[in-house]
Write a protein that holds these residues in place. Structure first.
Motif: not given
Lengths: 113, 114
Positions: A18, A57, A59, A62-64, A66, A80
């Motif tokens: 991370e 945001k 493309e 992504d979820d990685q 924040s 992350r």
């Protein structure tokens, strides 16, 4: 003249770890942004943030990824579990209004090994 | 999708030569247009901006740009460059009314020979 400051200037991280990139926007600005530039490529928009939430945001974001404004001054980007392809220069920017010119920090060079 | 293209990737000029860097964007609606400059080792700085009104805008350090709506262009010009203008130049577009997202061109590296 007020400046956007970013720390660290260079971050080297092992793949899968991370990483948190930090930014202090200009104090009276309300809109905050992260961009990245992979070596030899365009500066790409990642995310915009206003009123304590993400307003747009890309493309890439992504979820990685924040973002957070943990206090009244800092604006952070967290990745992350880093991948090799996350290696890039990451720029933070801020503006008074969405349509106003953005002020950029010096960038953080992120190197993933 | 909106995009911005800059015609020249690398430009080499002698001092006192005139400069024109091309920028075209693809979006049919209202846009705000910017040119940013990045001097070696420094952050992106605003050169000039166009929101509305006179399509010929003047910026810092003698730069100007002309917005031609029919051509979707926003070319940067300077009549006489100096060695200190050596830098990378980025054209950027922001769609009016959106979140402030900037769409950048790929950048043009300008090298001015003394």
């Amino acid at each position: 003249e007020p400046e956007v400051t970013q720390t660290p200037s260079h971050q080297v991280t092992q793949m899968g770890q991370e990483v948190i990139l930090r930014c202090v926007p200009i104090s009276n600005h309300l809109y905050f942004y992260w961009y990245r530039q992979i070596l030899g490529q365009k500066v790409e928009f990642l995310v915009s943030f206003y009123n304590n939430e993400i307003s747009e945001k890309s493309e890439i974001f992504d979820d990685q990824f924040s973002v957070e404004r943990p206090d009244g001054s800092n604006f952070t980007l967290k990745i992350r579990s880093t991948k090799l392809e996350d290696s890039a220069m990451y720029f933070c920017a801020s503006s008074e209004e969405a349509y106003q010119p953005q002020h950029f920090g010096d960038g953080t060079r992120l190197s993933i090994l | 999708a909106q995009s911005v293209s800059q015609h020249n990737h690398h430009v080499i000029l002698s001092e006192a030569a005139s400069l024109e860097l091309g920028c075209n964007y693809s979006y049919g609606g209202t846009v705000n247009l910017f040119w940013y400059v990045q001097y070696p080792g420094q952050h992106l700085q605003l050169l000039l901006k166009y929101f509305s009104g006179d399509p010929l805008v003047k910026g810092i350090k003698g730069f100007e740009a002309e917005f031609i709506k029919s051509k979707f262009s926003f070319n940067l010009r300077k009549p006489s460059v100096q060695w200190s203008d050596t830098a990378e130049y980025f054209c950027a577009v922001n769609v009016a009314g959106n979140t402030g997202k900037l769409i950048f061109g790929q950048g043009t590296t300008l090298q001015v020979k003394p």
